[in-house]
Design a protein around this motif. Structure first.
Motif, PDB file in Angstrom:
ATOM      1  N   GLU A 135       0.810  -1.213   0.000  1.00  0.00           N
ATOM      2  CA  GLU A 135       0.000   0.000   0.000  1.00  0.00           C
ATOM      3  C   GLU A 135       0.848   1.271   0.000  1.00  0.00           C
ATOM      4  O   GLU A 135       0.463   2.275  -0.597  1.00  0.00           O
ATOM      5  CB  GLU A 135      -0.922   0.016   1.232  1.00  0.00           C
ATOM      6  N   HIS A 136       2.010   1.233   0.663  1.00  0.00           N
ATOM      7  CA  HIS A 136       2.793   2.452   0.856  1.00  0.00           C
ATOM      8  C   HIS A 136       3.961   2.614  -0.119  1.00  0.00           C
ATOM      9  O   HIS A 136       4.473   3.733  -0.273  1.00  0.00           O
ATOM     10  CB  HIS A 136       3.325   2.505   2.289  1.00  0.00           C
ATOM     11  N   PHE A 137       4.397   1.531  -0.762  1.00  0.00           N
ATOM     12  CA  PHE A 137       5.543   1.612  -1.655  1.00  0.00           C
ATOM     13  C   PHE A 137       5.132   1.220  -3.073  1.00  0.00           C
ATOM     14  O   PHE A 137       4.084   0.600  -3.272  1.00  0.00           O
ATOM     15  CB  PHE A 137       6.677   0.707  -1.154  1.00  0.00           C
ATOM     16  N   ASP A 138       5.972   1.597  -4.043  1.00  0.00           N
ATOM     17  CA  ASP A 138       5.633   1.354  -5.446  1.00  0.00           C
ATOM     18  C   ASP A 138       6.302   0.114  -6.021  1.00  0.00           C
ATOM     19  O   ASP A 138       6.397  -0.026  -7.238  1.00  0.00           O
ATOM     20  CB  ASP A 138       5.997   2.575  -6.295  1.00  0.00           C
ATOM     21  N   TRP A 139       6.776  -0.796  -5.172  1.00  0.00           N
ATOM     22  CA  TRP A 139       7.337  -2.048  -5.669  1.00  0.00           C
ATOM     23  C   TRP A 139       6.192  -2.927  -6.174  1.00  0.00           C
ATOM     24  O   TRP A 139       5.240  -3.189  -5.438  1.00  0.00           O
ATOM     25  CB  TRP A 139       8.099  -2.767  -4.574  1.00  0.00           C
ATOM     26  N   PRO A 140       6.260  -3.414  -7.409  1.00  0.00           N
ATOM     27  CA  PRO A 140       5.147  -4.214  -7.951  1.00  0.00           C
ATOM     28  C   PRO A 140       4.899  -5.520  -7.209  1.00  0.00           C
ATOM     29  O   PRO A 140       3.797  -6.038  -7.214  1.00  0.00           O
ATOM     30  CB  PRO A 140       5.583  -4.485  -9.405  1.00  0.00           C
ATOM     31  N   ALA A 141       5.951  -6.088  -6.607  1.00  0.00           N
ATOM     32  CA  ALA A 141       5.786  -7.365  -5.908  1.00  0.00           C
ATOM     33  C   ALA A 141       6.468  -7.288  -4.549  1.00  0.00           C
ATOM     34  O   ALA A 141       7.540  -6.694  -4.409  1.00  0.00           O
ATOM     35  CB  ALA A 141       6.383  -8.514  -6.725  1.00  0.00           C
ATOM     36  N   ALA A 142       5.836  -7.882  -3.553  1.00  0.00           N
ATOM     37  CA  ALA A 142       6.407  -7.957  -2.206  1.00  0.00           C
ATOM     38  C   ALA A 142       5.930  -9.246  -1.568  1.00  0.00           C
ATOM     39  O   ALA A 142       4.882  -9.791  -1.934  1.00  0.00           O
ATOM     40  CB  ALA A 142       5.995  -6.752  -1.361  1.00  0.00           C
ATOM     41  N   GLY A 143       6.701  -9.758  -0.626  1.00  0.00           N
ATOM     42  CA  GLY A 143       6.299 -11.005   0.022  1.00  0.00           C
ATOM     43  C   GLY A 143       7.131 -11.307   1.242  1.00  0.00           C
ATOM     44  O   GLY A 143       8.105 -10.610   1.552  1.00  0.00           O
ATOM     45  N   GLY A 158       0.120  -6.739  -7.751  1.00  0.00           N
ATOM     46  CA  GLY A 158      -0.982  -6.121  -8.476  1.00  0.00           C
ATOM     47  C   GLY A 158      -2.057  -5.551  -7.582  1.00  0.00           C
ATOM     48  O   GLY A 158      -3.246  -5.604  -7.918  1.00  0.00           O
ATOM     49  N   GLY A 159      -1.663  -5.008  -6.427  1.00  0.00           N
ATOM     50  CA  GLY A 159      -2.634  -4.401  -5.526  1.00  0.00           C
ATOM     51  C   GLY A 159      -3.433  -5.393  -4.701  1.00  0.00           C
ATOM     52  O   GLY A 159      -4.366  -5.008  -3.994  1.00  0.00           O
ATOM     53  N   ARG A 160      -3.060  -6.665  -4.745  1.00  0.00           N
ATOM     54  CA  ARG A 160      -3.800  -7.701  -4.015  1.00  0.00           C
ATOM     55  C   ARG A 160      -2.861  -8.493  -3.131  1.00  0.00           C
ATOM     56  O   ARG A 160      -1.751  -8.844  -3.539  1.00  0.00           O
ATOM     57  CB  ARG A 160      -4.500  -8.635  -4.994  1.00  0.00           C
ATOM     58  N   THR A 161      -3.302  -8.780  -1.905  1.00  0.00           N
ATOM     59  CA  THR A 161      -2.509  -9.558  -0.955  1.00  0.00           C
ATOM     60  C   THR A 161      -3.097 -10.950  -0.818  1.00  0.00           C
ATOM     61  O   THR A 161      -4.302 -11.107  -0.590  1.00  0.00           O
ATOM     62  CB  THR A 161      -2.478  -8.878   0.423  1.00  0.00           C
ATOM     63  N   ASP A 162      -2.251 -11.978  -0.983  1.00  0.00           N
ATOM     64  CA  ASP A 162      -2.683 -13.366  -0.850  1.00  0.00           C
ATOM     65  C   ASP A 162      -1.752 -14.101   0.108  1.00  0.00           C
ATOM     66  O   ASP A 162      -0.607 -13.687   0.335  1.00  0.00           O
ATOM     67  CB  ASP A 162      -2.666 -14.072  -2.207  1.00  0.00           C
ATOM     68  N   THR A 163      -2.246 -15.199   0.654  1.00  0.00           N
ATOM     69  CA  THR A 163      -1.447 -16.056   1.532  1.00  0.00           C
ATOM     70  C   THR A 163      -1.386 -17.445   0.924  1.00  0.00           C
ATOM     71  O   THR A 163      -2.112 -18.359   1.354  1.00  0.00           O
ATOM     72  CB  THR A 163      -2.052 -16.106   2.947  1.00  0.00           C
ATOM     73  N   PRO A 164      -0.539 -17.660  -0.081  1.00  0.00           N
ATOM     74  CA  PRO A 164      -0.503 -18.955  -0.779  1.00  0.00           C
ATOM     75  C   PRO A 164       0.028 -20.094   0.065  1.00  0.00           C
ATOM     76  O   PRO A 164      -0.288 -21.247  -0.161  1.00  0.00           O
ATOM     77  CB  PRO A 164       0.417 -18.687  -1.967  1.00  0.00           C
ATOM     78  N   PHE A 165       0.900 -19.788   1.044  1.00  0.00           N
ATOM     79  CA  PHE A 165       1.455 -20.788   1.954  1.00  0.00           C
ATOM     80  C   PHE A 165       2.094 -21.936   1.181  1.00  0.00           C
ATOM     81  O   PHE A 165       1.812 -23.107   1.397  1.00  0.00           O
ATOM     82  CB  PHE A 165       0.376 -21.317   2.887  1.00  0.00           C
ATOM     83  N   ILE A 166       2.992 -21.587   0.258  1.00  0.00           N
ATOM     84  CA  ILE A 166       3.682 -22.577  -0.571  1.00  0.00           C
ATOM     85  C   ILE A 166       4.927 -23.049   0.159  1.00  0.00           C
ATOM     86  O   ILE A 166       5.794 -22.250   0.516  1.00  0.00           O
ATOM     87  CB  ILE A 166       4.049 -21.982  -1.932  1.00  0.00           C
ATOM     88  N   GLN A 167       5.036 -24.358   0.375  1.00  0.00           N
ATOM     89  CA  GLN A 167       6.170 -24.929   1.099  1.00  0.00           C
ATOM     90  C   GLN A 167       7.250 -25.385   0.126  1.00  0.00           C
ATOM     91  O   GLN A 167       6.960 -25.982  -0.905  1.00  0.00           O
ATOM     92  CB  GLN A 167       5.712 -26.106   1.955  1.00  0.00           C
ATOM     93  N   LEU A 168       8.483 -25.082   0.479  1.00  0.00           N
ATOM     94  CA  LEU A 168       9.643 -25.476  -0.330  1.00  0.00           C
ATOM     95  C   LEU A 168      10.660 -26.135   0.587  1.00  0.00           C
ATOM     96  O   LEU A 168      10.957 -25.611   1.659  1.00  0.00           O
ATOM     97  CB  LEU A 168      10.276 -24.255  -0.998  1.00  0.00           C
ATOM     98  N   PRO A 169      11.204 -27.292   0.195  1.00  0.00           N
ATOM     99  CA  PRO A 169      12.177 -27.970   1.066  1.00  0.00           C
ATOM    100  C   PRO A 169      13.462 -27.170   1.201  1.00  0.00           C
ATOM    101  O   PRO A 169      13.984 -26.634   0.232  1.00  0.00           O
ATOM    102  CB  PRO A 169      12.431 -29.302   0.350  1.00  0.00           C
ATOM    103  N   MET A 170      13.971 -27.062   2.421  1.00  0.00           N
ATOM    104  CA  MET A 170      15.195 -26.323   2.673  1.00  0.00           C
ATOM    105  C   MET A 170      16.393 -26.958   1.988  1.00  0.00           C
ATOM    106  O   MET A 170      17.382 -26.286   1.710  1.00  0.00           O
ATOM    107  CB  MET A 170      15.444 -26.237   4.184  1.00  0.00           C
TER     108      MET A 170
END
Length: 560
Positions: A215-223, A240-252
């Motif tokens: 909301e406050h910065f102009d970076w197109p993607a954040a996470g 794209g102005g929308r916040t999601d919580t995909p909760f994608i797991q990746l093995p360390m």
């Protein structure tokens, strides 16, 4: 006008210098200077590539390109590489070069993209200021395959001027960007503080923090990437102005140097090349756009443990993230870390408050209801013996004592139940306190001013404080009369409970207003940013006051 070459050279440099000082916009400046350079040198075609010395470039300006290079919106100039850029990148292009056969023209001619207007070669000049390289300047003319030494020297001088102007404009843009980002950082910090004061859980705080970044910065993607057991998890993204919580797991194990005992090392490995890492994860392509540049910052808690990794990215190659973006993101990560620590401390504080509440209730049960029930039990045994010896008058008296004890125990138990469950608040705080006072058999005088809907947390805190204060009046004041005042202002609410009883002789005792009762009321008030005061004089009574700030909202016609 004189035809002296040296005079002409000075005039050219003067003209170029004037144009360079007339604009602070880089694109406009390059276009204008390129046009003027062609006019004063008699050349017909020129173009400029900007590059930071990597294998990427920006086609920044051009003038009078032949039709072959204008094909499909100048695609021959925007795609692929060429000999001049290759030499620039590998460090072989030190000065103005005379002459390079143009690969882009060769390719355009071979693919029959259009007329080259007889241009086959061009001079190439590196753009630099000091040790910093910014790109290359190319100039050409039909049939020209040789530039004299004086011409190359002039082009070299012009290139130095352009390089200095590019550096000046980039530094100016960088300072503007710095000021802009730190202004937004202040706004972000204030917004995050509001979220923290609302008492959200740490997980929800992370999601809200990422949303605030978007909301406050102009970076197109954040996470935000977190650790979860044996996996790293992409918890939250804002795209794209929308916040999601995909909760994608990746093995360390997919990341070099990952170590469960030192998660910060793993995050540092991701942080070193965030764009490549995010692009190379096929699982993330469904939630993240292709990122041309990205930067990341580790969220490190006070204990030294890494809570997660914040990242931001750009998909446009002309908007590469700079060092200032990384600095601001690191500051954001520090703010988020402090907020997470505060949220966890608040959770601990609430748990301690719950434990203290349970301990207080256990103590009250022991001091009142438990002792009464014990007395009731002993009296019942006495009645049994009196009946067996036919001492009926004494038995009747003992039964009356049992009735009185059971009535008192019931009253105490109901009071404790009321403290556990804030029933009656739906009718308003004042009416709930009045009803509670009647249960304690108090004669209350109630005063209230102002009408406004209260936040739930404020209402419940004042309810608990009022309960505790009325309990102390009932048990310790030596009077059944008390006053309850509720004052609603534009920015705060004040609850005042006063009596004209015996007053407090020793505040350090455990009489309910001592260390436990007083500290409980004070903690409830201060947890919401309020102030708690207690005034007492022997023989003149006690006044308890809690003042809690309120958010600025539109007043409503509902009774608090």
């Amino acid at each position: 006008m004189t035809n002296d070459p040296r005079v002409q050279e000075l005039i050219t440099l003067k003209t170029i210098a004037e144009k360079l000082n007339q604009s602070n916009d880089l694109t406009t400046m390059l276009d204008t200077v390129l046009e003027k350079l062609l006019d004063v040198t008699g050349l017909t075609t020129g173009w400029i590539f900007l590059s930071d010395g990597t294998s990427d470039y920006e086609f920044a300006a051009d003038r009078r390109l032949p039709p072959a290079l204008l094909h499909q919106d100048k695609q021959p100039m925007r795609c692929g590489t060429c000999w001049c850029l290759d030499r620039f990148w590998d460090g072989r292009l030190k000065n103005a070069v005379n002459i390079l056969n143009c690969k882009r023209l060769d390719d355009a001619e071979a693919n029959r993209l259009g007329d080259t207007c007889g241009i086959t070669h061009h001079a190439t000049v590196p753009l630099r200021a000091g040790s910093r390289n910014f790109g290359v300047l190319n100039v050409a003319a039909p049939g020209k395959e040789h530039f004299a030494g004086e011409e190359l020297a002039l082009l070299q001088a012009v290139a130095f001027q352009i390089g200095g102007a590019v550096e000046r404009m980039r530094l100016h843009a960088l300072e503007q960007r710095r000021a802009e980002l730190f202004t937004k950082l202040g706004e972000f910090s204030r917004a995050l503080s509001v979220v923290v004061s609302g008492g959200v859980a740490p997980g929800q705080l992370v999601d809200r923090a990422v949303e605030l970044i978007g909301e406050h910065f102009d970076w197109p993607a954040a996470g935000m990437i977190e650790f979860l057991g044996d996996d790293i998890v992409l918890r939250t993204v804002h795209v794209g102005g929308r916040t999601d919580t995909p909760f994608i797991q990746l093995p360390m194990t997919d990341i070099d140097m990952c170590n469960r005992a030192a998660p910060k090392i793993c995050f540092q490995e991701i942080k070193s090349k965030p764009a490549e890492w995010l692009l190379n994860r096929p699982e993330l392509r469904t939630v993240l756009p292709p990122l041309r540049s990205a930067t990341a910052a580790v969220v490190t808690l006070g204990s030294g443990a890494a809570a997660g990794l914040l990242f931001v990215g750009h998909s446009n190659k002309t908007h590469k993230l700079k060092r200032i973006d990384e600095e601001v993101l690191e500051a954001i990560a520090e703010h988020v870390a402090v907020a997470l620590e505060s949220a966890r401390l608040e959770e601990n504080r609430r748990e301690l408050a719950r434990m203290e509440e349970r301990n207080r209730l256990a103590r009250d049960l022991h001091d009142s209801v438990s002792q009464m029930l014990f007395s009731l039990s002993m009296t019942a045994k006495g009645v049994e013996s009196l009946l067996s010896s036919e001492q009926l008058d004494s038995a009747r008296s003992a039964v009356k004592d049992m009735q009185s004890l059971s009535k008192s125990a019931l009253k105490e138990m109901r009071a404790l139940i009321m403290q556990l469950r804030p029933a009656g608040l739906e009718a308003g705080l004042v009416q709930a306190l009045q009803q509670y006072g009647r249960k304690l058999e108090l004669d209350l005088a109630v005063h209230k001013s102002g009408i406004r809907e209260l936040p739930h947390a404020v209402e419940e805190a004042l309810w608990r404080i009022g309960q505790e204060a009325l309990n102390n009046v009932s048990k310790h004041a030596g009077t059944a009369k008390a006053e309850v005042s509720l004052i609603l202002g534009g920015s705060e609410i004040i609850l005042r409970v006063a009596d004209k009883g015996r007053g407090i002789r020793n505040r350090g005792t455990s009489n309910g207003l001592g260390s436990i009762g007083l500290s409980t009321m004070r903690e409830r008030c201060e947890a919401l940013g309020g102030t708690f005061t207690l005034a007492s004089a022997i023989g003149h009574g006690t006044t308890v006051e809690a003042a809690i700030p309120l958010p600025s909202v539109t007043e409503r016609g509902e009774e608090p």
